[in-house]
Structures are given as C-alpha cells and as structure tokens.
Write a protein that holds these residues in place. Structure first.
Motif, PDB file in Angstrom:
ATOM      1  N   ILE A  95      56.236  51.038  37.112  1.00  9.42           N
ATOM      2  CA  ILE A  95      54.970  51.043  37.850  1.00  9.42           C
ATOM      3  C   ILE A  95      54.195  52.221  37.300  1.00  9.42           C
ATOM      4  O   ILE A  95      54.494  53.380  37.612  1.00  9.42           O
ATOM      5  CB  ILE A  95      55.184  51.200  39.367  1.00  9.42           C
ATOM      6  N   VAL A  96      53.239  51.953  36.444  1.00 14.17           N
ATOM      7  CA  VAL A  96      52.634  53.033  35.664  1.00 14.17           C
ATOM      8  C   VAL A  96      51.124  52.867  35.545  1.00 14.17           C
ATOM      9  O   VAL A  96      50.564  51.799  35.801  1.00 14.17           O
ATOM     10  CB  VAL A  96      53.229  53.077  34.239  1.00 14.17           C
ATOM     11  N   SER A  97      50.494  53.955  35.170  1.00 15.29           N
ATOM     12  CA  SER A  97      49.091  53.928  34.783  1.00 15.29           C
ATOM     13  C   SER A  97      49.005  53.588  33.296  1.00 15.29           C
ATOM     14  O   SER A  97      49.910  53.916  32.527  1.00 15.29           O
ATOM     15  CB  SER A  97      48.439  55.295  35.038  1.00 15.29           C
ATOM     16  N   ASP A  98      47.933  52.931  32.919  1.00 11.43           N
ATOM     17  CA  ASP A  98      47.675  52.658  31.503  1.00 11.43           C
ATOM     18  C   ASP A  98      46.917  53.856  30.947  1.00 11.43           C
ATOM     19  O   ASP A  98      45.680  53.899  30.990  1.00 11.43           O
ATOM     20  CB  ASP A  98      46.867  51.362  31.354  1.00 11.43           C
ATOM     21  N   MET A 133      52.176  68.405  26.050  1.00 10.70           N
ATOM     22  CA  MET A 133      52.397  67.604  24.853  1.00 10.70           C
ATOM     23  C   MET A 133      53.634  66.720  24.989  1.00 10.70           C
ATOM     24  O   MET A 133      54.667  67.149  25.494  1.00 10.70           O
ATOM     25  CB  MET A 133      52.531  68.514  23.629  1.00 10.70           C
ATOM     26  N   GLY A 134      53.490  65.482  24.535  1.00 10.89           N
ATOM     27  CA  GLY A 134      54.595  64.539  24.568  1.00 10.89           C
ATOM     28  C   GLY A 134      54.639  63.658  25.792  1.00 10.89           C
ATOM     29  O   GLY A 134      55.367  62.670  25.824  1.00 10.89           O
ATOM     30  N   THR A 135      53.855  63.990  26.823  1.00 11.22           N
ATOM     31  CA  THR A 135      53.821  63.142  28.014  1.00 11.22           C
ATOM     32  C   THR A 135      52.981  61.898  27.740  1.00 11.22           C
ATOM     33  O   THR A 135      52.104  61.894  26.871  1.00 11.22           O
ATOM     34  CB  THR A 135      53.226  63.882  29.220  1.00 11.22           C
ATOM     35  N   ALA A 136      53.245  60.846  28.512  1.00 12.68           N
ATOM     36  CA  ALA A 136      52.490  59.612  28.336  1.00 12.68           C
ATOM     37  C   ALA A 136      51.010  59.828  28.590  1.00 12.68           C
ATOM     38  O   ALA A 136      50.148  59.262  27.903  1.00 12.68           O
ATOM     39  CB  ALA A 136      53.043  58.525  29.265  1.00 12.68           C
ATOM     40  N   ALA A 137      50.694  60.650  29.594  1.00 10.31           N
ATOM     41  CA  ALA A 137      49.286  60.913  29.917  1.00 10.31           C
ATOM     42  C   ALA A 137      48.584  61.621  28.758  1.00 10.31           C
ATOM     43  O   ALA A 137      47.455  61.270  28.384  1.00 10.31           O
ATOM     44  CB  ALA A 137      49.189  61.751  31.180  1.00 10.31           C
ATOM     45  N   GLN A 138      49.251  62.616  28.196  1.00  2.00           N
ATOM     46  CA  GLN A 138      48.654  63.342  27.068  1.00  2.00           C
ATOM     47  C   GLN A 138      48.463  62.415  25.868  1.00  2.00           C
ATOM     48  O   GLN A 138      47.393  62.400  25.247  1.00  2.00           O
ATOM     49  CB  GLN A 138      49.540  64.539  26.701  1.00  2.00           C
ATOM     50  N   LYS A 139      49.481  61.651  25.551  1.00  2.00           N
ATOM     51  CA  LYS A 139      49.395  60.770  24.384  1.00  2.00           C
ATOM     52  C   LYS A 139      48.275  59.744  24.541  1.00  2.00           C
ATOM     53  O   LYS A 139      47.488  59.510  23.616  1.00  2.00           O
ATOM     54  CB  LYS A 139      50.728  60.057  24.169  1.00  2.00           C
ATOM     55  N   GLY A 140      48.202  59.115  25.714  1.00  2.00           N
ATOM     56  CA  GLY A 140      47.199  58.086  25.928  1.00  2.00           C
ATOM     57  C   GLY A 140      45.781  58.627  25.922  1.00  2.00           C
ATOM     58  O   GLY A 140      44.882  58.052  25.303  1.00  2.00           O
ATOM     59  N   ARG A 141      45.563  59.735  26.597  1.00  2.00           N
ATOM     60  CA  ARG A 141      44.213  60.296  26.698  1.00  2.00           C
ATOM     61  C   ARG A 141      43.777  60.951  25.393  1.00  2.00           C
ATOM     62  O   ARG A 141      42.588  61.020  25.090  1.00  2.00           O
ATOM     63  CB  ARG A 141      44.160  61.286  27.873  1.00  2.00           C
ATOM     64  N   THR A 142      44.749  61.415  24.609  1.00  2.00           N
ATOM     65  CA  THR A 142      44.436  61.992  23.311  1.00  2.00           C
ATOM     66  C   THR A 142      44.130  60.913  22.277  1.00  2.00           C
ATOM     67  O   THR A 142      43.233  61.074  21.437  1.00  2.00           O
ATOM     68  CB  THR A 142      45.602  62.872  22.816  1.00  2.00           C
ATOM     69  N   ASP A 157      54.867  56.099  37.233  1.00  2.00           N
ATOM     70  CA  ASP A 157      53.861  57.027  36.708  1.00  2.00           C
ATOM     71  C   ASP A 157      53.762  57.029  35.191  1.00  2.00           C
ATOM     72  O   ASP A 157      52.665  56.905  34.647  1.00  2.00           O
ATOM     73  CB  ASP A 157      54.137  58.450  37.224  1.00  2.00           C
ATOM     74  N   ARG A 158      54.879  57.158  34.484  1.00  2.00           N
ATOM     75  CA  ARG A 158      54.841  57.307  33.033  1.00  2.00           C
ATOM     76  C   ARG A 158      55.823  56.376  32.339  1.00  2.00           C
ATOM     77  O   ARG A 158      56.932  56.153  32.834  1.00  2.00           O
ATOM     78  CB  ARG A 158      55.175  58.749  32.646  1.00  2.00           C
ATOM     79  N   VAL A 159      55.420  55.866  31.197  1.00  2.00           N
ATOM     80  CA  VAL A 159      56.299  55.034  30.377  1.00  2.00           C
ATOM     81  C   VAL A 159      57.203  55.921  29.530  1.00  2.00           C
ATOM     82  O   VAL A 159      56.979  57.133  29.397  1.00  2.00           O
ATOM     83  CB  VAL A 159      55.489  54.101  29.455  1.00  2.00           C
ATOM     84  N   ILE A 160      58.245  55.318  28.946  1.00  2.00           N
ATOM     85  CA  ILE A 160      59.122  56.031  28.017  1.00  2.00           C
ATOM     86  C   ILE A 160      59.365  55.154  26.797  1.00  2.00           C
ATOM     87  O   ILE A 160      59.125  53.943  26.817  1.00  2.00           O
ATOM     88  CB  ILE A 160      60.464  56.415  28.665  1.00  2.00           C
ATOM     89  N   SER A 202      60.033  59.584  36.623  1.00  2.00           N
ATOM     90  CA  SER A 202      58.758  59.906  35.994  1.00  2.00           C
ATOM     91  C   SER A 202      59.054  60.936  34.911  1.00  2.00           C
ATOM     92  O   SER A 202      59.238  62.122  35.196  1.00  2.00           O
ATOM     93  CB  SER A 202      57.755  60.474  37.006  1.00  2.00           C
ATOM     94  N   ALA A 203      59.132  60.475  33.676  1.00  2.00           N
ATOM     95  CA  ALA A 203      59.666  61.302  32.588  1.00  2.00           C
ATOM     96  C   ALA A 203      58.687  62.370  32.117  1.00  2.00           C
ATOM     97  O   ALA A 203      57.492  62.117  31.979  1.00  2.00           O
ATOM     98  CB  ALA A 203      60.041  60.408  31.408  1.00  2.00           C
ATOM     99  N   ALA A 204      59.230  63.556  31.849  1.00  2.00           N
ATOM    100  CA  ALA A 204      58.417  64.646  31.307  1.00  2.00           C
ATOM    101  C   ALA A 204      58.006  64.359  29.870  1.00  2.00           C
ATOM    102  O   ALA A 204      56.950  64.781  29.417  1.00  2.00           O
ATOM    103  CB  ALA A 204      59.187  65.959  31.369  1.00  2.00           C
ATOM    104  N   ASP A 205      58.847  63.634  29.141  1.00  2.00           N
ATOM    105  CA  ASP A 205      58.569  63.265  27.752  1.00  2.00           C
ATOM    106  C   ASP A 205      58.988  61.819  27.557  1.00  2.00           C
ATOM    107  O   ASP A 205      59.901  61.330  28.227  1.00  2.00           O
ATOM    108  CB  ASP A 205      59.345  64.178  26.798  1.00  2.00           C
TER     109      ASP A 205
END
Length: 330
Positions: free
Chosen positions: A142-145, A174-183, A128-131, A103-106
């Motif tokens: 296996i990730v959330s959209d 900043m830089g996480t998949a969750a931040q990028k997607g929700r932003t 959890d997160r894409v890269i 589950s990548a931090a960035d």
C-alpha cells in the motif's frame, strides 16, 4: 477415616492442579482480545516518527488501528537506517509475528530477511514505500506513487513558463523511494530542457535545519536562483527561513518559487497565504487498507490487488481553498 481423608486430599489436589492449568495463557502468538478471540500478532517497522509531519501522521494512524480492541497485538520498531530495520525484521520473525508490516528506509537489501519471513510463515505487507525485491516475497503493498508525485510537481513547474529555471533541489534521505521518485522527474526535466539548470542538488535528509544551511550557503555564494524544489515540507520551510533572513521574496508573483511535498496543514496554509507556490500530496493514512488486507488473508480470501496506490494530488497556491486545507492538511 484415613481413606476418606486421603480421598479428600486427592480431590483438593486435582482441583488445585486444574485451577493452576487454567491460569496459564492459551497457546497463541498474540494473546486474546476482549471477545476471547486470539489476537493477530504484528510487527511494524517504520521510519522515525519525528522525521516529518507526514511520518508523525503515518505512525499515529497505524497506532490507532493496530490495537487490542481491533484484534491486534502490535510491536513497533523505528529507524532511518536500513540495517537497523533489517535487524528489527529478523527479530520480529524470530518472535513469530503473524504479519510483518514494513516501511523501508532504503529500497535495497531486503531479500534475505523476507525469505526468512516467508519460510517462517510470516506474511509481509509493505506500506508507504516500495522495495527492490521479488513481489513473491510479500503479500501486498500500500504505497504512494513517488514517481508520479515528482512528475506531477515538475509538470506544474513547467507550466509556469519561466524564461530560465535556476533550481535549488533539496533531496530527501538518499535511497528512499520518496527521494528516488521525486528526484527522477526533476533529473529528467533538467536533462531535456536547456533552460533548466540545477544550481545545487543536495540531500537535506528531510530536515529543515539542513535545508536552511544549504540555501544559506547558496545565498552567500552569490549564485542566482528562482526555484526551490524541496522533497518535503520541512525542507521547504527551512529553505524559506534562509530566504527570509536574506530578505528574498518568495511565493506567488515573488522572486523565488517554493515547492514542497506532504501537505502538512501548516504548509497548505502557506500556499493559501501565497507564501509558497506548490505542495504535492503524499497520503499517510494507510492503516485501514492494511487492516482490510489482513482480514481478507485471515479469511482465506485471494487478494485481487497486489499493489494499492494511494490517490494523491498537487496543490497550486493560486487555486487552493480553505476547504482544501481543512480536508487535505495533515
């Protein structure tokens, strides 16, 4: 007589030698399970379990699955810093794990170590997160959209039909998949609607105290706002603490709309009590999906899906029920 004694001594020595050999562990990557079968060795890289309620639930789910009783020898490494995670991945590859779960931090910077893993025969599974890496470098994800999560939330906000949207946007790390997607969804809405205004867009790094400070600063500046869009529940909670201190009302029919993500049980209870308005689900229970993929790969099966998207929804304070809180709260 001397020949008999010598023969006896040789026999004792041979038995002792065999016993000594038999006491050594079998050559394997992970030892043996309860049934004598070889354990599957996994290295699991995750973000700090204390980062949020979501992360705590995610880590607990993984630890309950990847046990010796379930046929695994698991090692865990934690960090919110991408470089430290990459170093941990390199060590797991050197330790010859069978699977690297990540589950990548960035999203960036993973190509080199994943190529090393592939060359070493280590299979990589993202959770959890894409890269941003070539899909050939990992077996499955296996990730959330996260973009869909953001879009679902912003679509809900648009349906509130406010005359003007003055938004405090509290971003995650900043830089996480969750931040990028929700932003991304919020940025698109602000760019395409003249009555959508960002009062501030700033990272609270998933942290409640940081969010409190940001919102307190806006209150002190005298700028008006009527929406707080927080990219996780902890930051929404921190934002509400600043509002409460300033006696600013929030929730259904009140001065400020409160939006969060992750569906912590306590956050859904805030919705149920109509102190918050919206919470977006982010499903942390991914371990069973990973286990299923590993079993298929171990059996030599071809995976039919490269990517599994977790099913998720958004909750409205005017519609949520106690049953929803019990069922979906983490």
């Amino acid at each position: 007589m001397k020949k008999k004694v010598l023969g006896l001594l040789l026999t004792v020595a041979m038995v002792a030698g065999l016993a000594a050999c038999g006491s050594q562990p079998a050559a394997s990557t992970g030892g043996e399970g309860q049934g004598g079968s070889e354990l599957i060795k996994v290295g699991i890289i995750n973000n700090d379990p204390n980062e949020s309620g979501y992360r705590t639930a995610n880590d607990k789910d993984l630890k309950e699955m990847f046990t010796e009783a379930n046929g695994y020898s698991a090692s865990f490494a934690y960090s919110k810093e991408n470089e430290k995670q990459i170093n941990a991945a390199q060590k797991f590859v050197q330790d010859e794990v069978d699977y690297l779960l990540l589950s990548a931090a960035d999203t960036a910077g993973w190509d080199s170590v994943l190529k090393d893993a592939q060359a070493a025969g280590v299979k990589v599974i993202l959770f959890d997160r894409v890269i941003d890496a070539d899909p050939s470098l990992y077996e499955a994800s296996i990730v959330s959209d996260m973009e869909k999560e953001g879009q679902t939330a912003v679509d809900w906000l648009a349906k509130q039909n406010l005359e003007e949207y003055n938004i405090i946007h509290l971003q995650g790390q900043m830089g996480t998949a969750a931040q990028k997607g929700r932003t991304a969804a919020m940025d698109a809405a602000v760019a395409s609607n003249d009555n959508w205004n960002l009062v501030v867009q700033q990272s609270g790094d998933w942290n409640a105290e940081n969010a409190t400070q940001i919102v307190q600063s806006i209150i002190n500046s005298g700028e008006s706002f009527n929406v707080i869009y927080a990219e996780n529940d902890d930051m929404a909670k921190g934002a509400v603490a600043a509002l409460d201190k300033a006696n600013i009302s929030h929730g259904v029919g009140k001065d400020v709309i409160i939006m969060g993500f992750d569906c912590n049980k306590w956050a859904l209870e805030e919705l149920l009590n109509q102190n918050w308005n919206y919470d977006g689900q982010c499903n942390p229970f991914q371990a069973s999906y990973i286990d299923d993929i590993i079993k298929k790969l171990e059996n030599g099966e071809t995976l039919t899906e490269k990517q599994i998207i977790m099913e998720e929804k958004g909750f409205d304070a005017t519609e949520i029920t106690a049953d929803d809180v019990a069922k979906y709260g983490i």
